[in-house]
Design an enzyme around this catalytic site. Sequence first.
Site, PDB file in Angstrom:
ATOM      1  N   PRO A 220      31.962  40.617  34.910  1.00 53.40           N
ATOM      2  CA  PRO A 220      32.727  40.953  33.704  1.00 53.40           C
ATOM      3  C   PRO A 220      33.035  39.692  32.896  1.00 53.40           C
ATOM      4  CG  PRO A 220      33.739  41.929  35.657  1.00 53.40           C
ATOM      5  CD  PRO A 220      32.649  41.032  36.136  1.00 53.40           C
ATOM      6  N   GLY A 221      32.987  39.822  31.596  1.00 54.11           N
ATOM      7  CA  GLY A 221      33.376  38.708  30.731  1.00 54.11           C
ATOM      8  C   GLY A 221      32.333  37.627  30.561  1.00 54.11           C
ATOM      9  N   GLU A 439      55.457  24.088  49.291  1.00 57.26           N
ATOM     10  CA  GLU A 439      54.359  23.526  48.496  1.00 57.26           C
ATOM     11  C   GLU A 439      53.917  22.171  49.045  1.00 57.26           C
ATOM     12  OE1 GLU A 439      52.892  25.498  46.604  1.00 57.26           O
ATOM     13  OE2 GLU A 439      54.491  26.996  46.499  1.00 57.26           O
TER      14      GLU A 439
END
Length: 625
Positions: A220-221, A439
Site C-alpha cells: 500500500p502507498g 527507556e
Amino acid sequence: MPKYTGNVGKPAQNNKSKKSHPGSFFRSIFFWLIIIFGALWLIGMTQAGGESLEEVPISDVIRRANAGEISRLEITGTEVIITPVGSEEPTERSRKEAGSSIWEQGLEHNSTEVTISEPSRFWDIVLDASLLLIPIIIIGVLFFLMMRNLSAQSSQSMNFGKSRARLYGTDGKKVTFADIAGNDHAKQDLQEVVDFLKSPKKYEALGAKIPSGLLLAGDPGTGKTLMARAVAGEAGVPFFSISGSEFAEMFVGVGASRVRDLFDKAKKNSPSIIFIDEIDAVGHKRDARGGAGREDEQTLNQILTEMDGFDGKTGVIVIAATNRVDMLDRALLRPGRFDRHINVTLPERIDREAILAVHFKNKPHQKLDLDALAAKTAGLSGADLANVANEAAIMAARAGRKEVINADLTEAFEKVAIGPERKNKALTQHERELTAYHEAGHAIVGHLLPDSDPVHKVTIIPRGRTGGVTWFLPPEDRSYKSIYEFKDIMARAMGGRIAEQLVYGVDAVTTGAGSDLRHVAELSRAMITEEGMGKKLRHQVFPTSDSGFFAGVVKPFSEDIIKEIDTEVAALTEEAAKRAEIVLKSNRTFLDHLAKVLLEKETLDQQEVTKILEKATLPTSVKLH
Ligand code: ADP
Ligand code: ZN
C-alpha cells in the site's frame, strides 16, 4: 453517478451531466405554490380590508354614533368599519361582540346608517388556510431540499446498477510520470501502454495485440494508483476508477451490473483506462471466500467476461492493483486477462530522496537535508513520505514561517513515525522516573549488542500511544535479517521491562512493556514458523492461513509440531530476557546515569547517548558470535 471532474474533451459527456435533476421539478412546483398562496394571502388581506385603519373600542363607537358623530357603519361579521361625519372614506375600525346585533349592544336605531354584509367566507378561509399552509409549505420545501441533498449524496447507492467509477479529466488534476519518483522499471513498462493508447493504429497495423489487462502489485502507498493515473495523463485518455472493496458493500447482483456499467462507459469513451484498486477484494481465491463468496464470484466473473469480450479495437486497458498477488484467483491471471504484471516496490534510499524532492517541489523551503531523511526512512512508502512532506509544511505554517526548514522535517518525520508529542500528558514523578529507567534499559541493551541498529534517539516525552520512545535506526537499507539480529532486537525490546525489574523489584513491573512483549512474541513466532530459524525446527516453515474464511483454523502440521513451536518460542523469549538482564546488571551504574540525564533533558540524540555510554561494556556471556 459518475462524478465528472474537469473537461474530458467530449462535449456529449458534459451535456449529459447537465441533464435536469428530478428534484428541480418538485422545486418548481413548490416555488409556484408559494407564489400563488402568497398572492392569495395578500389579496385576502386587502379584501378583508380595514387592516390599516385605526382600531377603536366598540363602546366608543356606539357612544359616538348615538351622539350623531358617525355617518356610516359597515358591519361584516364582527368587523365594524367606521366613517365619521364629515368624511367620505372610513377612518376607523372596531370589533363588535359576536352573537348579538349592534343594536342589542346599545346602538340607538336610526342614529346612523348601518350596512350589514355576510362575512366574506371565501377570503376568510383563504386567509386562514394560507396562514396555516405557509409554514407547512416552508417545512415541505425544506424537507424536499434535504431529501434532494441526501439523494444526491447517495445517488450512487440509489442507482444500484450504476458504477461508482470516477472519471478524471485530461486537464486540471493531470498526473504524469514526472510526478512519480523511482520505480523506473515500472514506469518503463507503463510507457509501452501509453504508446498503445496514443497510437493504437501503429500496433494494429503490425497485428500486435494490445494488452487488455495489467496488474500492479505492491505494498500500500507505493504509488500504484498514481501510476495508473499517470498512464491516463500521459496518454491523454479518460480514467475510470473503482475499488474492489466498494463491491463488497453491495447487494446481490449489484456488483456485476456495476462492472457492466463501468465497462460500457469506458468503451464509449475509448481509448480509456479502467483502474480497479484492491482487486483482491473480489478476486481472491475461491477456496478462501467466506459467506459473501457468491456475490464476489459474480462480480469477478463479470469482470472476466467483459475482458474476454475485448477485441483488438476496444481500446480499453484495465489496470488492477493489489498488494496480495498470492491471494488472487488464478482465473484472473490467465492470458488475455491480467497477464502482465508490474511489481511496484517500496522505495530505496535514492528513490526516497527523489520522492521527497517531488513533494517539496511546490512547498517553499530552505535548503533541506533530504538525503539525511531518506537515510532514516527505510521501509516507508511513497505515501508515507508524501505525508512527512505535508506534515513538515503544516509545522512550518503553524510556526508562522514562510518556508519549511530542516527542523520541521525532523519533527514531521518523528510525528509520522511514532505519533505526535503529547507534552501535556500528566505523568507523576514516579511514572516519569520509571519511564526513564525503562527507556534507558532499551537504549543500553540496544547500544551494546552488536547486531542491533544504533540508538537514534531516546525520549521520555509521551508520543503517540507510548510513554517514551527509544528509537533505533539502521545506518543503511537492508533486505535480510540474521538470527543474531532477531535475537538482539528481542533482547533490547526486553531491556525496558528488565530495567524496571532491576530498579523496582521483580513484581513491580508495569503495563508499560505491553507493546515490547507483543513485539517479542511476534518476532519469535516469525523466526520459528516463517523463517526456519528454530533450534530443532530448522529449515522448516509452518504456514498458517492468516486470512480468509479459514483464518487460523487450518494448520497442515501435527500436534507435536505445535507443541515444539511453543517450546521454541518460549525459549527464545526466555533467552532475550536473560541477555537483557545480564547486560543491564553489569552496567547498572550506566543505567542509573542515563535515566538521570533523561529525567533532566527528556530527549537525547544518538551522540549524547553514545557519549554517556562510552565506557559501558558488553559481558562476554551474552555474545552470540
Ligand atoms: P497505492 O495505490 O499503491 O496504495 P497511491 O498511488 O495511492 O498508492 O499513493 C498515495 C500517494 O503517495 C500518492 O498520491 C503520492 O502522493 C504518494 N506517492 C506514492 N508513491 C510515490 C512516488 N513513487 N513518487 C511520488 N509520490 C508518491
Ligand atoms: Zn519499551
